[in-house]
Scaffold this active site. Structure first.
Site: not given
Length: 309
Positions: A69, A138, A166, A179
Site C-alpha cells: 500500500d 490515506n 491533548r 482503514t
C-alpha cells in the site's frame, strides 16, 4: 509508437526482479514501452527506459505500482499533477489498495491493453504544513515525540474554533485511509464511496476524545498550542516535519485526485472485507494458516511461488 506506455513505481527495498522480468517479457510480446524512475535504473533491464521522477507520469499512459500500500500511495501522489491510472501489484503483507498478485500479472496486463477494467476515483487531502504544500491519499498524522509531552492542538473548521486535543497522536484521514492509522486509533470505518474527512485522536488525555467526521467542503485547521510537546508530522506514513512545537496544519479534501485500476471491483471488496476482519483476530498469520485444511494450505503455498519467467 508503442501500443501502451507503462510507468513502473517500485518498492524501495523489496526484491522486485521476478515481477519486473514478467513485465519485460510481456512488453516485448505486446509492443509496449516500460519506463522507470532514474533512481531505479539499476533494478531493471536495459530495455526499460529511465527518466527523472518528475517526468514519469508524462512518459506513461498508466502507472504500475509494485509493492504494498505504501508504494501504491507513492504512485498516486506522484501522479497528482497529471493523474494517470494506477494498478497495484501486491508484494506487501496486507495491502488494502493493491489488487493483483504476481501470478495474476500477465492476465492483468492483457486486460489493460484491451481496456477491460474499471477506474475508481480517489480523493486526497491537500495540506499546508508550516508553509509547505503536500498531498495525502490515506492520512496526515501529528504524532508526539515519546517521553516529551503530548500533542496539544486546537481544532478549527472553516475558521470556527471548536475545541482542543491533548493526545498521543492526531490522525486526519480520507475514507480510504479510514482503514489505516485512523482505524487503529479507534476511528470509524468510512465507505470509500463517501467523501469525508475524519479527525481521530489516539489515546486522548483530555479535550476532544472522539473521532469527528467532517464534510469534504470544510477546511480543517489544527494549530499546536503553547506547551505542546515536540510533534512529528507524517503524510501517508512519511515524516515531513519532526520536533515541531509550534505551527499549524490546514487541510482540504480534493476529490478525484487519483485513479485506481480495478479489474474485479466485487472481488477486491470481498478481499478487503476479509483482510479487515482478520485485523480483529488475536492470532498471527502463521497461526491462522494452521487452522486451514491441508489441501487449502498446499494451494496457498503454490500461489506464493514466484511468477514463471
Amino acid at each position: 509508437m508503442p501500443r501502451i506506455r507503462l510507468g513502473l513505481v517500485l518498492h524501495p527495498t523489496r526484491e522486485v526482479s521476478p515481477v519486473v522480468d514478467t513485465m519485460v517479457a510481456w512488453a516485448a510480446r505486446h509492443d509496449a514501452a516500460l519506463t522507470v524512475r532514474a533512481e531505479d535504473r539499476h533494478r531493471v533491464p536495459e530495455s526499460v527506459r529511465a527518466v527523472p521522477e518528475t517526468d514519469l507520469t508524462a512518459a506513461s499512459d498508466m502507472l504500475l505500482s509494485v509493492g504494498g500500500d505504501g508504494t501504491m500511495l507513492g504512485a498516486l501522489r506522484l501522479a497528482v499533477p497529471d493523474p494517470k491510472p494506477v494498478l497495484g501489484v501486491h508484494l506487501g503483507k496486507l495491502g488494502f489498495l493493491v489488487e493483483v498478485e504476481p501470478q495474476e500479472l500477465p492476465a492483468a496486463l492483457d486486460r489493460l491493453l484491451t481496456g477491460d477494467y474499471t477506474l475508481v476515483g480517489q480523493g486526497c487531502l491537500e495540506c499546508a504544513v508550516c508553509g509547505d504544500n503536500v498531498v495525502a491519499f490515506n492520512d496526515v498524522a501529528l504524532i508526539r515525540t515519546p517521553g516529551q509531552g503530548f500533542v496539544t492542538a486546537t481544532l478549527a473548521v472553516d475558521g470556527q474554533r471548536y475545541g482542543y486535543y491533548r493526545c498521543d497522536a492526531l490522525v486526519i484521514s480520507t475514507p480510504t485511509g479510514s482503514t489505516a492509522y485512523s482505524y487503529a486509533a479507534g476511528g470509524p470505518l468510512v465507505s470509500p464511496a463517501t467523501r469525508a474527512v475524519v479527525v481521530t485522536p489516539s489515546a486522548p488525555m483530555s479535550g476532544i476524545s472522539r473521532a469527528v467526521v467532517l464534510s469534504p467542503e470544510e477546511t480543517v485547521r489544527l494549530e499546536l498550542k503553547s506547551g505542546s510537546g515536540p510533534v512529528a508530522v507524517e503524510v501517508d506514513g512519511q515524516i515531513i516535519r519532526d520536533g515541531s512545537t509550534s505551527g499549524a496544519v490546514e487541510i482540504r479534501y480534493r476529490p478525484e485526485a487519483g485513479h485506481v485500476v480495478r479489474l474485479d471491483p466485487r472481488r477486491y471488496q470481498e478481499r478487503s472485507a476479509l483482510k479487515l476482519g482478520l485485523l480483529d483476530l488475536p492470532l498471527l498469520p502463521a497461526q491462522l494458516r494452521e487452522l486451514l485444511p491441508e489441501e487449502v494450505r498446499r494451494r496457498l503455498d503454490e500461489r506464493e511461488l514466484p511468477p514463471p519467467l
